[in-house]
Design an enzyme around this catalytic site. Sequence first.
Site, PDB file in Angstrom:
ATOM      1  CB  CYS A   1       2.454  -4.454 -15.211  1.00  0.00           C
ATOM      2  SG  CYS A   1       1.982  -3.035 -15.970  1.00  0.00           S
TER       3      CYS A   1
ATOM      4  NE  ARG B   1       1.523  -7.320  -9.844  1.00  0.00           N
ATOM      5  CZ  ARG B   1       2.235  -6.872  -9.080  1.00  0.00           C
ATOM      6  NH1 ARG B   1       1.707  -7.700  -7.537  1.00  0.00           N
ATOM      7  NH2 ARG B   1       3.577  -6.349  -8.791  1.00  0.00           N
TER       8      ARG B   1
ATOM      9  CD1 TRP C   1      -3.540   0.520 -13.235  1.00  0.00           C
ATOM     10  CD2 TRP C   1      -1.558   1.551 -13.601  1.00  0.00           C
ATOM     11  NE1 TRP C   1      -3.793   1.704 -12.835  1.00  0.00           N
ATOM     12  CE2 TRP C   1      -2.427   2.456 -12.850  1.00  0.00           C
ATOM     13  CE3 TRP C   1      -0.099   2.058 -13.497  1.00  0.00           C
ATOM     14  CZ2 TRP C   1      -2.079   3.605 -12.489  1.00  0.00           C
ATOM     15  CZ3 TRP C   1       0.079   3.161 -13.063  1.00  0.00           C
ATOM     16  CH2 TRP C   1      -0.816   4.179 -12.607  1.00  0.00           C
TER      17      TRP C   1
ATOM     18  CG  ASN D   1       5.225  -4.680 -12.429  1.00  0.00           C
ATOM     19  OD1 ASN D   1       5.314  -3.309 -12.710  1.00  0.00           O
ATOM     20  ND2 ASN D   1       5.612  -5.160 -11.469  1.00  0.00           N
ATOM     21  N   GLY D   2       7.059  -2.043 -14.488  1.00  0.00           N
ATOM     22  CA  GLY D   2       7.845  -1.099 -13.974  1.00  0.00           C
ATOM     23  C   GLY D   2       7.963   0.137 -14.873  1.00  0.00           C
TER      24      GLY D   2
ATOM     25  CD  GLU E   1     -10.086   2.528   4.588  1.00  0.00           C
ATOM     26  OE1 GLU E   1      -9.304   3.347   4.069  1.00  0.00           O
ATOM     27  OE2 GLU E   1     -10.299   1.457   3.857  1.00  0.00           O
TER      28      GLU E   1
ATOM     29  CE  LYS F   1     -11.545   0.819   0.845  1.00  0.00           C
ATOM     30  NZ  LYS F   1     -10.246   0.469   1.298  1.00  0.00           N
TER      31      LYS F   1
ATOM     32  CD  GLU G   1     -10.038   1.724  -3.843  1.00  0.00           C
ATOM     33  OE1 GLU G   1     -10.360   1.623  -2.767  1.00  0.00           O
ATOM     34  OE2 GLU G   1      -9.093   1.109  -4.043  1.00  0.00           O
TER      35      GLU G   1
ATOM     36  CG  HIS H   1     -14.260  25.946  10.465  1.00  0.00           C
ATOM     37  ND1 HIS H   1     -14.232  27.249  10.906  1.00  0.00           N
ATOM     38  CD2 HIS H   1     -14.375  24.982  11.194  1.00  0.00           C
ATOM     39  CE1 HIS H   1     -14.138  26.877  12.268  1.00  0.00           C
ATOM     40  NE2 HIS H   1     -14.394  25.717  12.459  1.00  0.00           N
TER      41      HIS H   1
ATOM     42  CE  LYS I   1      -5.092  -5.813  -2.716  1.00  0.00           C
ATOM     43  NZ  LYS I   1      -6.028  -4.914  -2.021  1.00  0.00           N
TER      44      LYS I   1
HETATM   45  O1  M6R Z   1      -0.154  -2.330  -0.609  1.00  0.00           O
HETATM   46  P1  M6R Z   1      -0.430  -1.149   0.257  1.00  0.00           P
HETATM   47  O2  M6R Z   1      -0.803  -1.211   1.470  1.00  0.00           O
HETATM   48  O3  M6R Z   1       0.803  -0.337   0.400  1.00  0.00           O
HETATM   49  O4  M6R Z   1      -1.230  -0.117  -0.744  1.00  0.00           O
HETATM   50  C1  M6R Z   1      -1.414   1.008  -0.517  1.00  0.00           C
HETATM   51  C2  M6R Z   1      -2.591   1.641  -1.367  1.00  0.00           C
HETATM   52  O5  M6R Z   1      -2.279   1.585  -2.654  1.00  0.00           O
HETATM   53  C3  M6R Z   1      -3.728   0.880  -1.102  1.00  0.00           C
HETATM   54  O6  M6R Z   1      -4.213   0.812   0.533  1.00  0.00           O
HETATM   55  C4  M6R Z   1      -5.074   1.603  -1.857  1.00  0.00           C
HETATM   56  O7  M6R Z   1      -5.290   2.666  -1.189  1.00  0.00           O
HETATM   57  C5  M6R Z   1      -6.307   0.727  -1.778  1.00  0.00           C
HETATM   58  N1  M6R Z   1      -6.727   0.267  -2.893  1.00  0.00           N
HETATM   59  C6  M6R Z   1      -7.396   1.004  -0.961  1.00  0.00           C
HETATM   60  O8  M6R Z   1      -8.647   0.280  -0.822  1.00  0.00           O
END
Ligand code: M6R
Length: 610
Positions: free
Chosen positions: A2, A27, A75, A101-102, A483, A487, A490, A506, A605
């Site tokens: 948010c 956010r 969010w 936010n929260g 990673e 990506k 996501e 396995h 984010k």
């Molecule tokens: O701000 P942060 O690095 O703590 O965020 C952690 C994850 O939420 C963040 O890396 C998330 O996995 C990314 N959106 C992946 O691309």
Amino acid sequence: MCGIVGYVGPRPVRDVVIEGLSRLEYRGYDSAGIASVEDGAIHVEKAVGRLSNLVDRLSDEGAFSGHIGIGHTRWATHGRPSDDNAHPHRDCRGRFAIVHNGIVENYLQLREDLLAKGHRFTSETDTEVVAHLMEELDTGDLFTTMMAVARQIRGAYALVAMSAEDPNTLVALRKSSPLVVGLGTGENFVASDIPAILEYTRDVYVLDDGQMAVVTRDGVQCFTLEGQPVAKDVLHVAWDPVAAERGGYDHFMLKEIHEQPKAIRDTLSGRISPDGTRVVLDELGWSTEFIQSIDRIHIVACGTSWHAGLVGKAVMERFAQIPVNVEVASEYRYSHPLQTDHTLVVVITQSGETADTLAALRDSKARGRRVLAITNVIGSSAAREADAVLLTLAGPEIAVASTKAYTTQLVALYLLGLYLAQVRGTVDDQTLQEVLSALVSLPQAAEQVLDAAPRIEQFALDYQDARDCFFIGRGLDYALSLEGALKLKEISYIHAEAYAAGELKHGTLALITEGVPVIALATQTHLYEKTLSNIKEVKARDAFVLGLTFAGDDELQKSVDEVIYLPQTMPVVAPIVTVIPLQLLAYYAAVVRGNDVDKPRNLAKSVTVE
Ligand code: M6R
């Protein structure tokens, strides 16, 4: 999650709020809303979905042209995305408006109490109880009303409140969710994050947990939630407002991928001695005695930052010879971690606001551990609460999918691992110099690897209908595979899995059938032959294999369908460049599938809730 914006000053509130929300949409983007006080009344407009839906609803040019207002991009946690659940929320009489936010954890009990007192609710959110509590606890003064509210609510919140009775004042409260106050001349701002107000000011107060601010055109006063005045230092933000623009790229993500050579260079800058022989991390303020005393390291992070931690573990164990555990923050905090008196805890967080990571930081500090934060955001909670900070200098990362933050986290972890090794005497001078020289050459290598973009785009086009994709590698290549898979999932929504290449047989090999794309990473020279054998295993099942290896390797092409060649570099630092084709693959896969690259579905984010 948010995003919140508040404004009081001479500009039309709509301009500042919508502009600010557009910078905070990363956010959350389930709904957006705006409220302002005009002619003694609070006006609200809200719309489910993207901010553009709200903008469409504000078709009347004159709407929200007043000079005090708040806005929100959501969010969803409590209540599905809808117009009704969108913020701002109001009390029954419509005299107060609030953005949040929260999570208000005791909202159910509060709601029941308020219902019993005759309040009527129009949303399913936890936030709406705050507006009704304001009505119930109204002292006639917004500041003291909000103090009374703060005494009643539990949980995490950044709140900005406004009253029709006081059209000159915003009151902002912070507990566990980020909030900054932007300082202007004859105008002031409130926001969840700095990019929202960067266009207007670079001077901010970062509210600490348990603080509130009374914000008018002419000034900002800060207090504890109990009403004690507090003096705040002004933080001057060095970020250039242009850095938060798309700058001609189609998406922030693509821009941020292309910014990596600079971000790597900036993060290295000043941290290696001019003659290239030593790591210079005096900024940590650690004594030799402390560094010698570290007997284990716990790296704690989420998502991409956790993946960076996996590479960090390999580097630290190899060079500094300290045992390292890498833990997912949401698990770590509830796992009774075995910390010794000499455990160093390293939290990695781009935003510095991830709730689980912050909880791990706080728990560790409470147990007396030293905590180092590797973060990209100066003034973030992690940066302020950790004992030491290693800033990554990636500049603002706006796309939800993390790219340049990851590569700069790796840079920071290499520097840290080598620094510990240097002080503990566990690395010889020649090796240290070789690795440092390899690090210094990385920005150029990153430039070169970006040239592979057209081929990767073609691959993404060819495989746009793939249902599954597998990433395999050994050692550091396995950490990178994780990673790469994250990506791709996501932003392209293609199901992707990463496996240690030797592990496939396995069980997972059963999923490899004709034409299934497999991305095989083969940059770790000492594991090369083993990886090649694993690649042959998937080829034998008719997978389509895209291999990644260094230029000059003539072998891999004989075993795979296509190869992307990476510029030659030392294998131990290769992850910093190897990840770039993986980022590009996810990016183009998302583009060809018509996805919203910068704002993937269901995500935000900055994950400020558990
Ligand atoms: O701000 P942060 O690095 O703590 O965020 C952690 C994850 O939420 C963040 O890396 C998330 O996995 C990314 N959106 C992946 O691309």
